[in-house]
Design a protein around this motif. Structure first.
Motif, PDB file in Angstrom:
ATOM      1  N   SER A  24       0.185  33.730  -8.704  1.00  0.00           N
ATOM      2  CA  SER A  24      -0.302  32.772  -9.549  1.00  0.00           C
ATOM      3  C   SER A  24      -1.848  32.972  -9.509  1.00  0.00           C
ATOM      4  N   THR A  25      -2.585  33.774  -8.854  1.00  0.00           N
ATOM      5  CA  THR A  25      -4.005  34.160  -8.840  1.00  0.00           C
ATOM      6  C   THR A  25      -4.249  34.243 -10.200  1.00  0.00           C
ATOM      7  N   PRO A  26      -5.504  33.706 -10.557  1.00  0.00           N
ATOM      8  CA  PRO A  26      -5.647  34.048 -12.335  1.00  0.00           C
ATOM      9  C   PRO A  26      -6.417  35.090 -12.333  1.00  0.00           C
ATOM     10  N   THR A  76       5.672  34.269  -5.908  1.00  0.00           N
ATOM     11  CA  THR A  76       5.003  33.436  -6.883  1.00  0.00           C
ATOM     12  C   THR A  76       3.706  32.795  -6.424  1.00  0.00           C
ATOM     13  N   THR A  77       3.555  32.697  -5.283  1.00  0.00           N
ATOM     14  CA  THR A  77       2.398  32.174  -4.631  1.00  0.00           C
ATOM     15  C   THR A  77       1.124  33.352  -4.900  1.00  0.00           C
ATOM     16  N   MET A  89      24.597  32.140   3.353  1.00  0.00           N
ATOM     17  CA  MET A  89      23.504  30.964   3.379  1.00  0.00           C
ATOM     18  C   MET A  89      22.124  31.646   3.641  1.00  0.00           C
ATOM     19  N   VAL A  90      22.199  32.425   4.586  1.00  0.00           N
ATOM     20  CA  VAL A  90      20.901  33.271   5.104  1.00  0.00           C
ATOM     21  C   VAL A  90      20.265  34.097   4.167  1.00  0.00           C
ATOM     22  N   GLY A 148      18.656  31.830   1.263  1.00  0.00           N
ATOM     23  CA  GLY A 148      17.659  31.349   1.884  1.00  0.00           C
ATOM     24  C   GLY A 148      16.306  32.356   1.904  1.00  0.00           C
ATOM     25  N   PHE A 149      16.520  33.674   2.283  1.00  0.00           N
ATOM     26  CA  PHE A 149      15.496  34.652   2.199  1.00  0.00           C
ATOM     27  C   PHE A 149      15.233  35.048   0.857  1.00  0.00           C
ATOM     28  N   PHE A 159       9.340  32.612  -3.244  1.00  0.00           N
ATOM     29  CA  PHE A 159       8.306  31.491  -3.531  1.00  0.00           C
ATOM     30  C   PHE A 159       6.921  32.121  -2.910  1.00  0.00           C
ATOM     31  N   VAL A 160       7.465  33.244  -1.954  1.00  0.00           N
ATOM     32  CA  VAL A 160       6.093  33.997  -1.598  1.00  0.00           C
ATOM     33  C   VAL A 160       5.435  34.778  -2.625  1.00  0.00           C
ATOM     34  N   LEU A 177      15.276  32.803  -1.849  1.00  0.00           N
ATOM     35  CA  LEU A 177      14.399  32.046  -2.214  1.00  0.00           C
ATOM     36  C   LEU A 177      13.137  32.096  -1.634  1.00  0.00           C
ATOM     37  N   LEU A 178      12.881  32.424  -0.308  1.00  0.00           N
ATOM     38  CA  LEU A 178      11.896  32.499   0.319  1.00  0.00           C
ATOM     39  C   LEU A 178      10.981  33.675  -0.247  1.00  0.00           C
TER      40      LEU A 178
END
Lengths: 188, 206
Positions: A53-55, A49-50, A35-36, A39-40, A46-47, A42-43
Protein backbone atom coordinates in the motif's frame (compact mmCIF):
# COMPACT_ATOMS: atom_id res chain seq x y z
CA UNK A 1 -5.09 -45.58 29.41
CA UNK A 2 -1.98 -46.43 27.48
CA UNK A 3 -0.70 -48.24 30.54
CA UNK A 4 -3.82 -50.36 30.59
CA UNK A 5 -3.39 -51.29 26.94
CA UNK A 6 0.26 -52.03 27.54
CA UNK A 7 -0.66 -54.23 30.44
CA UNK A 8 -2.97 -56.27 28.23
CA UNK A 9 -0.35 -56.70 25.52
CA UNK A 10 0.00 -60.37 26.43
CA UNK A 11 -3.40 -60.94 24.80
CA UNK A 12 -3.61 -58.65 21.80
CA UNK A 13 -7.16 -59.51 20.78
CA UNK A 14 -8.47 -58.77 24.19
CA UNK A 15 -6.55 -55.51 24.31
CA UNK A 16 -8.09 -54.26 21.06
CA UNK A 17 -11.52 -55.04 22.29
CA UNK A 18 -11.02 -53.23 25.53
CA UNK A 19 -9.64 -50.24 23.50
CA UNK A 20 -12.82 -50.07 21.48
CA UNK A 21 -14.91 -50.15 24.56
CA UNK A 22 -12.92 -47.20 25.99
CA UNK A 23 -13.17 -45.05 22.85
CA UNK A 24 -16.18 -42.91 23.85
CA UNK A 25 -14.27 -41.92 26.99
CA UNK A 26 -11.27 -40.57 24.99
CA UNK A 27 -10.90 -36.81 24.69
CA UNK A 28 -11.87 -35.59 21.22
CA UNK A 29 -8.84 -34.31 19.30
CA UNK A 30 -9.33 -31.69 16.62
CA UNK A 31 -6.83 -31.58 13.81
CA UNK A 32 -5.57 -27.99 13.87
CA UNK A 33 -3.52 -28.18 10.67
CA UNK A 34 -6.12 -26.62 8.29
CA UNK A 35 -6.69 -23.85 10.82
CA UNK A 36 -2.98 -23.13 10.93
CA UNK A 37 -2.91 -23.17 7.12
CA UNK A 38 -5.72 -20.67 6.96
CA UNK A 39 -4.14 -18.57 9.66
CA UNK A 40 -0.85 -18.26 7.86
CA UNK A 41 -2.57 -17.64 4.54
CA UNK A 42 -4.37 -14.64 6.01
CA UNK A 43 -1.19 -13.57 7.75
CA UNK A 44 0.71 -13.60 4.45
CA UNK A 45 -2.10 -11.65 2.80
CA UNK A 46 -2.04 -8.90 5.40
CA UNK A 47 1.75 -8.69 5.45
CA UNK A 48 1.79 -8.26 1.68
CA UNK A 49 -1.01 -5.68 1.58
CA UNK A 50 0.74 -3.56 4.21
CA UNK A 51 3.91 -3.32 2.17
CA UNK A 52 2.10 -2.92 -1.15
CA UNK A 53 0.00 0.00 0.00
CA UNK A 54 2.97 2.37 -0.24
CA UNK A 55 2.02 5.00 -2.80
CA UNK A 56 3.89 5.50 -6.04
CA UNK A 57 5.38 8.69 -7.31
CA UNK A 58 5.77 10.32 -10.65
CA UNK A 59 8.80 12.57 -11.06
CA UNK A 60 8.26 16.04 -12.50
CA UNK A 61 10.89 18.48 -13.65
CA UNK A 62 9.91 22.06 -14.32
CA UNK A 63 12.05 24.69 -16.04
CA UNK A 64 13.54 27.36 -13.76
CA UNK A 65 12.05 30.84 -13.79
CA UNK A 66 13.80 33.30 -16.04
CA UNK A 67 13.87 36.78 -14.58
CA UNK A 68 15.14 39.93 -16.29
CA UNK A 69 18.33 40.08 -14.26
CA UNK A 70 19.30 36.55 -15.29
CA UNK A 71 20.17 37.90 -18.74
CA UNK A 72 19.31 34.60 -20.38
CA UNK A 73 16.98 34.15 -23.28
CA UNK A 74 14.61 31.21 -23.21
CA UNK A 75 15.84 28.52 -25.60
CA UNK A 76 14.64 28.92 -29.17
CA UNK A 77 13.06 25.99 -30.95
CA UNK A 78 12.00 25.36 -34.51
CA UNK A 79 8.26 25.59 -34.97
CA UNK A 80 8.35 22.68 -37.39
CA UNK A 81 9.26 20.28 -34.60
CA UNK A 82 6.68 21.47 -32.12
CA UNK A 83 3.24 20.37 -31.09
CA UNK A 84 1.40 22.52 -28.57
CA UNK A 85 -1.22 20.98 -26.31
CA UNK A 86 -3.75 23.14 -24.53
CA UNK A 87 -5.14 20.87 -21.85
CA UNK A 88 -8.65 21.54 -20.64
CA UNK A 89 -10.88 19.37 -18.46
CA UNK A 90 -10.89 15.95 -20.14
CA UNK A 91 -10.15 17.61 -23.49
CA UNK A 92 -7.02 18.60 -25.33
CA UNK A 93 -6.85 21.35 -27.93
CA UNK A 94 -3.72 21.07 -30.01
CA UNK A 95 -1.98 22.73 -32.88
CA UNK A 96 1.30 22.24 -34.66
CA UNK A 97 3.82 24.92 -35.37
CA UNK A 98 3.58 28.42 -33.98
CA UNK A 99 2.27 30.73 -36.69
CA UNK A 100 -1.28 30.49 -38.03
CA UNK A 101 -2.32 27.78 -35.60
CA UNK A 102 -5.01 25.42 -36.85
CA UNK A 103 -6.67 24.35 -33.63
CA UNK A 104 -8.03 20.81 -33.30
CA UNK A 105 -9.50 18.96 -30.39
CA UNK A 106 -9.04 15.45 -28.96
CA UNK A 107 -9.34 13.66 -25.62
CA UNK A 108 -7.59 11.09 -23.42
CA UNK A 109 -9.24 7.99 -24.93
CA UNK A 110 -6.58 5.30 -25.28
CA UNK A 111 -6.73 4.35 -28.98
CA UNK A 112 -8.00 7.40 -30.81
CA UNK A 113 -7.13 10.20 -28.45
CA UNK A 114 -4.05 12.29 -27.77
CA UNK A 115 -1.67 9.32 -27.99
CA UNK A 116 -2.45 8.80 -31.66
CA UNK A 117 -2.09 12.53 -32.34
CA UNK A 118 1.32 12.60 -30.66
CA UNK A 119 2.56 9.46 -32.37
CA UNK A 120 1.41 10.75 -35.79
CA UNK A 121 3.14 14.05 -35.20
CA UNK A 122 6.27 12.27 -34.02
CA UNK A 123 6.35 10.12 -37.16
CA UNK A 124 6.03 13.29 -39.22
CA UNK A 125 8.84 15.09 -37.39
CA UNK A 126 11.02 11.99 -37.47
CA UNK A 127 10.63 11.67 -41.22
CA UNK A 128 11.92 15.22 -41.70
CA UNK A 129 14.38 15.83 -38.87
CA UNK A 130 15.36 12.49 -37.38
CA UNK A 131 14.69 10.70 -34.13
CA UNK A 132 13.78 12.36 -30.84
CA UNK A 133 13.42 15.77 -32.38
CA UNK A 134 9.76 16.40 -31.56
CA UNK A 135 9.07 18.86 -28.77
CA UNK A 136 5.79 18.86 -26.90
CA UNK A 137 4.68 22.07 -25.25
CA UNK A 138 2.08 21.52 -22.56
CA UNK A 139 -0.07 24.42 -21.51
CA UNK A 140 -2.67 23.83 -18.85
CA UNK A 141 -5.89 25.79 -19.09
CA UNK A 142 -7.58 27.32 -16.05
CA UNK A 143 -10.54 24.93 -16.11
CA UNK A 144 -8.35 21.82 -16.09
CA UNK A 145 -8.12 19.58 -13.05
CA UNK A 146 -5.14 17.93 -11.43
CA UNK A 147 -6.20 14.64 -12.98
CA UNK A 148 -5.72 16.09 -16.49
CA UNK A 149 -2.24 17.23 -15.51
CA UNK A 150 -1.24 13.76 -14.32
CA UNK A 151 -2.89 12.19 -17.38
CA UNK A 152 -0.94 14.30 -19.84
CA UNK A 153 2.36 13.67 -18.04
CA UNK A 154 1.42 10.01 -18.09
CA UNK A 155 0.96 10.14 -21.85
CA UNK A 156 4.50 11.49 -22.14
CA UNK A 157 5.74 8.53 -20.11
CA UNK A 158 3.68 6.05 -22.14
CA UNK A 159 4.99 7.18 -25.53
CA UNK A 160 8.42 7.73 -23.97
CA UNK A 161 8.51 11.40 -24.97
CA UNK A 162 11.51 12.98 -23.22
CA UNK A 163 11.35 16.47 -24.68
CA UNK A 164 8.40 18.27 -23.25
CA UNK A 165 7.93 21.51 -21.42
CA UNK A 166 5.30 22.91 -19.12
CA UNK A 167 4.58 26.48 -20.16
CA UNK A 168 2.00 29.08 -19.09
CA UNK A 169 -0.84 29.64 -21.48
CA UNK A 170 -0.98 32.97 -23.37
CA UNK A 171 -4.11 35.15 -23.73
CA UNK A 172 -3.95 34.63 -27.51
CA UNK A 173 -4.30 30.91 -27.05
CA UNK A 174 -7.19 31.32 -24.65
CA UNK A 175 -8.84 33.50 -27.28
CA UNK A 176 -8.20 30.82 -29.87
CA UNK A 177 -9.89 28.17 -27.77
CA UNK A 178 -12.95 30.29 -27.01
CA UNK A 179 -13.29 31.10 -30.72
CA UNK A 180 -13.05 27.42 -31.51
CA UNK A 181 -15.75 26.64 -28.96
CA UNK A 182 -18.03 29.27 -30.53
CA UNK A 183 -17.59 27.74 -33.97
CA UNK A 184 -18.39 24.28 -32.62
CA UNK A 185 -21.54 25.59 -30.87
CA UNK A 186 -22.78 27.21 -34.09
CA UNK A 187 -22.23 24.14 -36.21
CA UNK A 188 -23.94 21.80 -33.75
CA UNK B 1 10.23 -53.18 16.01
CA UNK B 2 6.66 -53.32 17.07
CA UNK B 3 7.28 -50.52 19.55
CA UNK B 4 8.89 -48.37 16.87
CA UNK B 5 5.91 -48.67 14.55
CA UNK B 6 3.50 -47.76 17.26
CA UNK B 7 5.48 -44.56 17.98
CA UNK B 8 5.54 -43.51 14.32
CA UNK B 9 1.77 -43.65 14.16
CA UNK B 10 1.29 -41.49 17.18
CA UNK B 11 3.20 -38.34 16.21
CA UNK B 12 0.83 -35.46 16.83
CA UNK B 13 2.01 -31.95 17.54
CA UNK B 14 -0.20 -29.70 19.54
CA UNK B 15 -0.97 -26.91 17.09
CA UNK B 16 -2.87 -24.71 19.50
CA UNK B 17 -0.04 -22.27 20.38
CA UNK B 18 0.81 -21.98 16.69
CA UNK B 19 -2.78 -21.08 15.88
CA UNK B 20 -2.75 -18.60 18.74
CA UNK B 21 0.36 -16.97 17.41
CA UNK B 22 -0.92 -16.87 13.84
CA UNK B 23 -4.18 -15.24 14.81
CA UNK B 24 -2.43 -12.79 17.08
CA UNK B 25 -0.28 -11.69 14.16
CA UNK B 26 -3.32 -11.52 11.87
CA UNK B 27 -5.09 -9.27 14.32
CA UNK B 28 -2.01 -7.07 14.55
CA UNK B 29 -1.66 -6.71 10.81
CA UNK B 30 -5.36 -6.14 10.26
CA UNK B 31 -5.31 -3.28 12.72
CA UNK B 32 -2.15 -1.71 11.36
CA UNK B 33 -3.45 -1.93 7.79
CA UNK B 34 -6.55 0.00 8.73
CA UNK B 35 -4.95 2.71 10.82
CA UNK B 36 -1.70 3.17 8.96
CA UNK B 37 -2.34 6.59 7.46
CA UNK B 38 -4.22 9.00 9.70
CA UNK B 39 -4.13 11.87 7.21
CA UNK B 40 -5.87 15.08 8.10
CA UNK B 41 -6.80 15.91 4.55
CA UNK B 42 -8.81 13.35 2.63
CA UNK B 43 -7.38 12.98 -0.82
CA UNK B 44 -8.27 10.78 -3.77
CA UNK B 45 -5.04 10.65 -5.76
CA UNK B 46 -5.18 10.07 -9.52
CA UNK B 47 -3.85 6.87 -11.06
CA UNK B 48 -0.83 6.77 -13.32
CA UNK B 49 1.61 4.26 -14.78
CA UNK B 50 4.45 5.56 -12.59
CA UNK B 51 5.74 2.69 -10.46
CA UNK B 52 8.50 4.21 -8.32
CA UNK B 53 7.56 3.77 -4.68
CA UNK B 54 7.50 6.81 -2.45
CA UNK B 55 10.56 6.92 -0.21
CA UNK B 56 9.63 6.53 3.44
CA UNK B 57 12.32 8.85 4.78
CA UNK B 58 13.46 12.40 4.14
CA UNK B 59 10.24 13.39 2.51
CA UNK B 60 7.89 16.33 2.81
CA UNK B 61 4.38 15.99 1.49
CA UNK B 62 2.29 18.88 0.27
CA UNK B 63 -1.33 17.75 0.28
CA UNK B 64 -3.91 19.55 -1.80
CA UNK B 65 -7.67 19.07 -2.04
CA UNK B 66 -10.41 21.23 -3.50
CA UNK B 67 -12.15 23.47 -0.98
CA UNK B 68 -15.90 23.70 -0.38
CA UNK B 69 -16.43 25.99 -3.38
CA UNK B 70 -14.54 23.59 -5.64
CA UNK B 71 -12.77 26.53 -7.29
CA UNK B 72 -9.72 26.85 -5.08
CA UNK B 73 -7.81 24.40 -2.94
CA UNK B 74 -6.83 23.63 0.61
CA UNK B 75 -3.19 22.95 1.32
CA UNK B 76 -1.64 20.89 4.12
CA UNK B 77 1.99 20.29 4.87
CA UNK B 78 3.70 17.30 6.46
CA UNK B 79 7.21 15.95 7.03
CA UNK B 80 8.15 12.41 7.94
CA UNK B 81 10.27 12.72 11.07
CA UNK B 82 9.62 14.11 14.53
CA UNK B 83 13.05 15.64 14.61
CA UNK B 84 12.44 17.69 11.46
CA UNK B 85 9.05 18.82 12.77
CA UNK B 86 10.58 20.13 15.98
CA UNK B 87 13.29 21.90 14.08
CA UNK B 88 10.67 23.53 11.81
CA UNK B 89 8.73 24.71 14.85
CA UNK B 90 11.89 26.33 16.21
CA UNK B 91 12.39 28.15 12.92
CA UNK B 92 8.79 29.40 13.10
CA UNK B 93 9.50 30.69 16.63
CA UNK B 94 12.62 32.49 15.46
CA UNK B 95 11.09 34.06 12.40
CA UNK B 96 7.66 35.05 13.68
CA UNK B 97 8.35 35.47 17.39
CA UNK B 98 5.67 33.09 18.65
CA UNK B 99 6.60 31.18 21.77
CA UNK B 100 5.55 27.56 22.11
CA UNK B 101 5.67 25.71 25.41
CA UNK B 102 6.76 22.10 25.87
CA UNK B 103 3.25 20.66 25.59
CA UNK B 104 2.62 22.48 22.30
CA UNK B 105 5.97 21.37 20.93
CA UNK B 106 5.25 17.77 21.85
CA UNK B 107 1.86 17.88 20.17
CA UNK B 108 3.28 19.52 17.05
CA UNK B 109 5.94 16.83 16.78
CA UNK B 110 3.34 14.05 16.55
CA UNK B 111 0.94 15.68 14.10
CA UNK B 112 1.57 14.15 10.67
CA UNK B 113 0.08 17.04 8.72
CA UNK B 114 -0.56 20.68 9.47
CA UNK B 115 -2.85 23.01 7.58
CA UNK B 116 -3.11 26.27 9.49
CA UNK B 117 -1.67 29.74 8.97
CA UNK B 118 1.26 30.55 11.30
CA UNK B 119 -0.86 33.13 13.16
CA UNK B 120 -3.35 30.44 14.21
CA UNK B 121 -0.84 27.70 14.97
CA UNK B 122 -0.64 28.32 18.71
CA UNK B 123 -4.40 28.43 19.10
CA UNK B 124 -4.69 25.31 16.97
CA UNK B 125 -2.28 23.39 19.20
CA UNK B 126 -4.41 24.27 22.20
CA UNK B 127 -7.61 22.81 20.75
CA UNK B 128 -8.87 19.40 21.79
CA UNK B 129 -8.53 16.53 19.37
CA UNK B 130 -12.14 16.67 18.15
CA UNK B 131 -11.95 20.44 17.78
CA UNK B 132 -8.77 20.05 15.76
CA UNK B 133 -10.47 17.54 13.47
CA UNK B 134 -13.34 19.94 12.92
CA UNK B 135 -10.88 22.75 12.26
CA UNK B 136 -9.01 20.61 9.69
CA UNK B 137 -12.18 20.38 7.61
CA UNK B 138 -11.93 24.03 6.54
CA UNK B 139 -8.35 25.07 7.27
CA UNK B 140 -5.52 25.64 4.83
CA UNK B 141 -2.02 27.04 4.61
CA UNK B 142 -2.27 30.36 2.74
CA UNK B 143 -0.76 30.18 -0.75
CA UNK B 144 -1.83 33.54 -2.22
CA UNK B 145 0.95 35.54 -3.84
CA UNK B 146 0.68 38.23 -1.14
CA UNK B 147 0.85 35.81 1.77
CA UNK B 148 2.50 32.63 0.60
CA UNK B 149 3.25 30.69 3.76
CA UNK B 150 3.74 27.41 1.92
CA UNK B 151 7.02 28.80 0.64
CA UNK B 152 8.09 29.42 4.24
CA UNK B 153 7.16 25.89 5.28
CA UNK B 154 9.24 24.50 2.41
CA UNK B 155 12.14 26.78 3.26
CA UNK B 156 12.09 25.78 6.95
CA UNK B 157 11.83 22.09 6.09
CA UNK B 158 14.79 22.30 3.73
CA UNK B 159 16.85 24.16 6.34
CA UNK B 160 15.95 21.50 8.90
CA UNK B 161 16.76 18.58 6.64
CA UNK B 162 18.82 19.42 3.53
CA UNK B 163 18.30 15.92 2.13
CA UNK B 164 14.54 16.29 2.10
CA UNK B 165 12.60 15.54 -1.06
CA UNK B 166 9.27 16.99 -2.03
CA UNK B 167 6.11 15.14 -2.97
CA UNK B 168 2.78 16.63 -3.94
CA UNK B 169 -0.25 14.60 -2.94
CA UNK B 170 -3.25 16.14 -4.58
CA UNK B 171 -6.86 15.19 -5.10
CA UNK B 172 -7.61 14.41 -8.74
CA UNK B 173 -10.41 16.98 -8.78
CA UNK B 174 -8.22 19.87 -7.64
CA UNK B 175 -8.57 22.81 -10.04
CA UNK B 176 -5.34 23.30 -11.98
CA UNK B 177 -4.72 26.95 -10.97
CA UNK B 178 -4.03 25.72 -7.42
CA UNK B 179 -1.46 23.24 -8.73
CA UNK B 180 0.05 25.98 -10.88
CA UNK B 181 0.33 28.16 -7.77
CA UNK B 182 2.11 25.36 -5.89
CA UNK B 183 4.51 24.71 -8.77
CA UNK B 184 5.16 28.46 -8.84
CA UNK B 185 5.89 28.39 -5.10
CA UNK B 186 8.31 25.51 -5.57
CA UNK B 187 10.04 27.37 -8.40
CA UNK B 188 10.39 30.41 -6.14
CA UNK B 189 12.14 28.13 -3.64
CA UNK B 190 14.43 26.92 -6.45
CA UNK B 191 12.84 23.49 -6.43
CA UNK B 192 12.58 22.26 -9.99
CA UNK B 193 12.39 18.55 -9.33
CA UNK B 194 9.63 17.03 -7.30
CA UNK B 195 7.28 14.06 -7.22
CA UNK B 196 3.57 13.63 -7.68
CA UNK B 197 1.99 10.91 -5.58
CA UNK B 198 -0.23 8.60 -7.61
CA UNK B 199 -1.75 5.16 -7.42
CA UNK B 200 -0.66 2.46 -9.81
CA UNK B 201 -2.53 1.77 -13.02
CA UNK B 202 -1.62 -0.89 -15.57
CA UNK B 203 0.57 0.29 -18.42
CA UNK B 204 -1.21 0.13 -21.75
CA UNK B 205 0.24 -2.28 -24.30
CA UNK B 206 2.23 -0.95 -27.28
Amino acid sequence: MAAEVGGDSGAPKKGKKSGKAHKPKKRPRIDMTPMVDLGFLLLTFFVLTTTMSTPNTMPVVVPPKITEKDDVEPPKISERKVITLLVSRGKIYYYTGIEKPDLQVTDFSPKTGIRKVLLDRRAEVEANYGKDEMIVIIKMMADAQYRDFVDILDEMAVINQKKYALVDITPEEEELVSEYQKVVEKSS
Amino acid sequence: MAKFKAKKHNIAIDMTPMVDLAFLLITFFMLTVKFRAPESLEVQVPSSIADTPLPAQDIMVISVAPDASGKWGRVFFGVDSKHTRLSILEKIQEKYGYVFDEREKKLFSVLPEIGVPFEQLKAYLNLSETERKAFDKTASIPIDSTNNQLGQWILFARYSNPKIRIAVRSDEKTPYPVIARIIETLKDQKVHRFNLITTLEAQPKS
